[in-house]
Design a protein around this motif. Structure first.
Motif, PDB file in Angstrom:
ATOM      1  N   ASN A   1       0.838  -1.188   0.000  1.00 22.53           N
ATOM      2  CA  ASN A   1       0.000   0.000   0.000  1.00 22.53           C
ATOM      3  C   ASN A   1       0.877   1.243   0.000  1.00 22.53           C
ATOM      4  O   ASN A   1       1.797   1.377   0.812  1.00 22.53           O
ATOM      5  N   ALA A   2       0.608   2.170  -0.891  1.00 23.46           N
ATOM      6  CA  ALA A   2       1.442   3.362  -1.024  1.00 23.46           C
ATOM      7  C   ALA A   2       1.378   4.241   0.222  1.00 23.46           C
ATOM      8  O   ALA A   2       2.376   4.867   0.589  1.00 23.46           O
ATOM      9  N   ILE A   3       0.240   4.281   0.870  1.00 25.31           N
ATOM     10  CA  ILE A   3       0.122   5.092   2.089  1.00 25.31           C
ATOM     11  C   ILE A   3       0.951   4.468   3.206  1.00 25.31           C
ATOM     12  O   ILE A   3       1.625   5.177   3.963  1.00 25.31           O
ATOM     13  N   ALA A   4       0.947   3.154   3.310  1.00 25.78           N
ATOM     14  CA  ALA A   4       1.773   2.476   4.324  1.00 25.78           C
ATOM     15  C   ALA A   4       3.258   2.689   4.037  1.00 25.78           C
ATOM     16  O   ALA A   4       4.053   2.862   4.963  1.00 25.78           O
ATOM     17  N   ILE A   5       3.623   2.698   2.769  1.00 34.74           N
ATOM     18  CA  ILE A   5       5.018   2.965   2.406  1.00 34.74           C
ATOM     19  C   ILE A   5       5.396   4.385   2.805  1.00 34.74           C
ATOM     20  O   ILE A   5       6.480   4.627   3.356  1.00 34.74           O
ATOM     21  N   LEU A   6       4.505   5.334   2.551  1.00 30.05           N
ATOM     22  CA  LEU A   6       4.761   6.733   2.933  1.00 30.05           C
ATOM     23  C   LEU A   6       4.899   6.866   4.450  1.00 30.05           C
ATOM     24  O   LEU A   6       5.796   7.571   4.942  1.00 30.05           O
ATOM     25  N   MET A   7       4.046   6.180   5.185  1.00 32.60           N
ATOM     26  CA  MET A   7       4.147   6.228   6.649  1.00 32.60           C
ATOM     27  C   MET A   7       5.442   5.579   7.140  1.00 32.60           C
ATOM     28  O   MET A   7       6.055   6.053   8.111  1.00 32.60           O
ATOM     29  N   SER A   8       5.894   4.543   6.469  1.00 34.55           N
ATOM     30  CA  SER A   8       7.149   3.901   6.845  1.00 34.55           C
ATOM     31  C   SER A   8       8.342   4.819   6.583  1.00 34.55           C
ATOM     32  O   SER A   8       9.299   4.848   7.367  1.00 34.55           O
ATOM     33  N   ILE A   9       8.274   5.566   5.499  1.00 29.42           N
ATOM     34  CA  ILE A   9       9.338   6.541   5.223  1.00 29.42           C
ATOM     35  C   ILE A   9       9.353   7.612   6.312  1.00 29.42           C
ATOM     36  O   ILE A   9      10.419   8.055   6.748  1.00 29.42           O
ATOM     37  N   GLU A  10       8.188   8.002   6.780  1.00 29.16           N
ATOM     38  CA  GLU A  10       8.122   8.970   7.882  1.00 29.16           C
ATOM     39  C   GLU A  10       8.741   8.415   9.151  1.00 29.16           C
ATOM     40  O   GLU A  10       9.404   9.131   9.895  1.00 29.16           O
TER      41      GLU A  10
ATOM     42  N   VAL B   1      11.320  19.421   6.154  1.00 23.75           N
ATOM     43  CA  VAL B   1      11.458  18.607   4.943  1.00 23.75           C
ATOM     44  C   VAL B   1      10.555  17.376   5.019  1.00 23.75           C
ATOM     45  O   VAL B   1       9.919  17.000   4.026  1.00 23.75           O
ATOM     46  N   ALA B   2      10.451  16.762   6.188  1.00 19.37           N
ATOM     47  CA  ALA B   2       9.581  15.593   6.347  1.00 19.37           C
ATOM     48  C   ALA B   2       8.112  15.975   6.147  1.00 19.37           C
ATOM     49  O   ALA B   2       7.355  15.233   5.517  1.00 19.37           O
ATOM     50  N   ALA B   3       7.719  17.136   6.657  1.00 15.48           N
ATOM     51  CA  ALA B   3       6.333  17.576   6.481  1.00 15.48           C
ATOM     52  C   ALA B   3       6.039  17.849   5.008  1.00 15.48           C
ATOM     53  O   ALA B   3       4.975  17.476   4.492  1.00 15.48           O
ATOM     54  N   ALA B   4       6.987  18.480   4.316  1.00 17.01           N
ATOM     55  CA  ALA B   4       6.795  18.753   2.888  1.00 17.01           C
ATOM     56  C   ALA B   4       6.757  17.455   2.087  1.00 17.01           C
ATOM     57  O   ALA B   4       5.947  17.309   1.161  1.00 17.01           O
ATOM     58  N   GLU B   5       7.603  16.511   2.450  1.00 14.60           N
ATOM     59  CA  GLU B   5       7.613  15.216   1.764  1.00 14.60           C
ATOM     60  C   GLU B   5       6.288  14.495   1.951  1.00 14.60           C
ATOM     61  O   GLU B   5       5.755  13.897   1.022  1.00 14.60           O
TER      62      GLU B   5
ATOM     63  N   ALA C   1       3.339  15.926   2.502  1.00 16.67           N
ATOM     64  CA  ALA C   1       2.302  16.628   1.740  1.00 16.67           C
ATOM     65  C   ALA C   1       2.372  16.275   0.263  1.00 16.67           C
ATOM     66  O   ALA C   1       1.353  15.966  -0.372  1.00 16.67           O
ATOM     67  N   VAL C   2       3.583  16.277  -0.293  1.00 12.08           N
ATOM     68  CA  VAL C   2       3.731  15.953  -1.717  1.00 12.08           C
ATOM     69  C   VAL C   2       3.394  14.483  -1.962  1.00 12.08           C
ATOM     70  O   VAL C   2       2.698  14.145  -2.933  1.00 12.08           O
ATOM     71  N   GLY C   3       3.865  13.601  -1.101  1.00 10.49           N
ATOM     72  CA  GLY C   3       3.575  12.178  -1.272  1.00 10.49           C
ATOM     73  C   GLY C   3       2.093  11.877  -1.173  1.00 10.49           C
ATOM     74  O   GLY C   3       1.553  11.100  -1.967  1.00 10.49           O
ATOM     75  N   LEU C   4       1.423  12.491  -0.221  1.00  8.52           N
ATOM     76  CA  LEU C   4      -0.018  12.266  -0.084  1.00  8.52           C
ATOM     77  C   LEU C   4      -0.786  12.813  -1.280  1.00  8.52           C
ATOM     78  O   LEU C   4      -1.739  12.193  -1.754  1.00  8.52           O
ATOM     79  N   ALA C   5      -0.351  13.957  -1.801  1.00 10.94           N
ATOM     80  CA  ALA C   5      -0.994  14.509  -3.000  1.00 10.94           C
ATOM     81  C   ALA C   5      -0.819  13.566  -4.188  1.00 10.94           C
ATOM     82  O   ALA C   5      -1.761  13.348  -4.967  1.00 10.94           O
ATOM     83  N   LEU C   6       0.371  13.001  -4.330  1.00 14.12           N
ATOM     84  CA  LEU C   6       0.604  12.051  -5.421  1.00 14.12           C
ATOM     85  C   LEU C   6      -0.246  10.792  -5.252  1.00 14.12           C
ATOM     86  O   LEU C   6      -0.792  10.261  -6.231  1.00 14.12           O
ATOM     87  N   ILE C   7      -0.361  10.310  -4.036  1.00  9.13           N
ATOM     88  CA  ILE C   7      -1.168   9.110  -3.788  1.00  9.13           C
ATOM     89  C   ILE C   7      -2.642   9.379  -4.082  1.00  9.13           C
ATOM     90  O   ILE C   7      -3.326   8.548  -4.678  1.00  9.13           O
ATOM     91  N   ILE C   8      -3.131  10.547  -3.718  1.00  5.59           N
ATOM     92  CA  ILE C   8      -4.529  10.893  -4.026  1.00  5.59           C
ATOM     93  C   ILE C   8      -4.735  10.967  -5.529  1.00  5.59           C
ATOM     94  O   ILE C   8      -5.735  10.465  -6.066  1.00  5.59           O
ATOM     95  N   LEU C   9      -3.781  11.558  -6.247  1.00  3.08           N
ATOM     96  CA  LEU C   9      -3.876  11.630  -7.704  1.00  3.08           C
ATOM     97  C   LEU C   9      -3.864  10.234  -8.322  1.00  3.08           C
ATOM     98  O   LEU C   9      -4.654   9.931  -9.231  1.00  3.08           O
ATOM     99  N   ILE C  10      -2.988   9.378  -7.840  1.00  2.00           N
ATOM    100  CA  ILE C  10      -2.922   8.004  -8.357  1.00  2.00           C
ATOM    101  C   ILE C  10      -4.222   7.268  -8.057  1.00  2.00           C
ATOM    102  O   ILE C  10      -4.733   6.530  -8.906  1.00  2.00           O
ATOM    103  N   TYR C  11      -4.780   7.476  -6.885  1.00  4.40           N
ATOM    104  CA  TYR C  11      -6.033   6.806  -6.549  1.00  4.40           C
ATOM    105  C   TYR C  11      -7.170   7.272  -7.450  1.00  4.40           C
ATOM    106  O   TYR C  11      -7.999   6.467  -7.876  1.00  4.40           O
ATOM    107  N   ARG C  12      -7.204   8.551  -7.763  1.00  4.18           N
ATOM    108  CA  ARG C  12      -8.270   9.053  -8.634  1.00  4.18           C
ATOM    109  C   ARG C  12      -8.164   8.493 -10.045  1.00  4.18           C
ATOM    110  O   ARG C  12      -9.163   8.276 -10.711  1.00  4.18           O
ATOM    111  N   ARG C  13      -6.954   8.244 -10.504  1.00  2.00           N
ATOM    112  CA  ARG C  13      -6.781   7.739 -11.868  1.00  2.00           C
ATOM    113  C   ARG C  13      -6.913   6.220 -11.954  1.00  2.00           C
ATOM    114  O   ARG C  13      -7.432   5.693 -12.929  1.00  2.00           O
ATOM    115  N   HIS C  14      -6.397   5.491 -10.971  1.00  2.00           N
ATOM    116  CA  HIS C  14      -6.349   4.035 -11.063  1.00  2.00           C
ATOM    117  C   HIS C  14      -7.283   3.325 -10.089  1.00  2.00           C
ATOM    118  O   HIS C  14      -7.345   2.096 -10.108  1.00  2.00           O
TER     119      HIS C  14
END
Length: 102
Positions: free
Chosen positions: A27-36, A70-74, A76-89
């Motif tokens: 799951n991309a969100i779980a991957i993002l949380m793991s990076i955090e 930097v972590a907060a910005a990462e 925000a950008v990662g979550l925006a990308l995941i939302i975009l990917i979810y809307r398309r796929h």
């Protein structure tokens, strides 16, 4: 006062948990949380070494605040990308998204 090695053990455990999450989760969100988690482990190390090496120098605090921003910005950008990917796929599974263009 808590000794330095305890901070390092907690940081290593947190980083290992994050690394396992990045490598094992689909799951991309779980991957993002793991990076955090991994970034927070690095932040614990920065603050611990600042505290035990040069507490009178504010450079450690400034660097920790920079990493936090930097972590907060990462996130925000990662979550925006995941939302975009979810809307398309209609999926947030990282393996299902194998194209970078539409």
């Amino acid at each position: 006062m808590v000794p330095l090695w305890m901070f390092l053990v907690v940081s290593a455990a947190l980083f290992s948990t994050g690394l396992y999450g990045v490598l094992a989760r689909r799951n991309a969100i779980a991957i993002l949380m793991s990076i955090e988690l991994m970034l927070n482990a690095a932040l614990i190390n920065i603050v611990a070494f600042w505290r035990y090496q040069a507490p009178e120098n504010v450079g450690g605090q400034v660097f920790a605040a920079f990493v936090f921003v930097v972590a907060a910005a990462e996130t925000a950008v990662g979550l925006a990308l995941i939302i975009l990917i979810y809307r398309r796929h209609q999926s947030v599974i990282a393996e299902d998204v194998n194209v970078l263009k539409w």
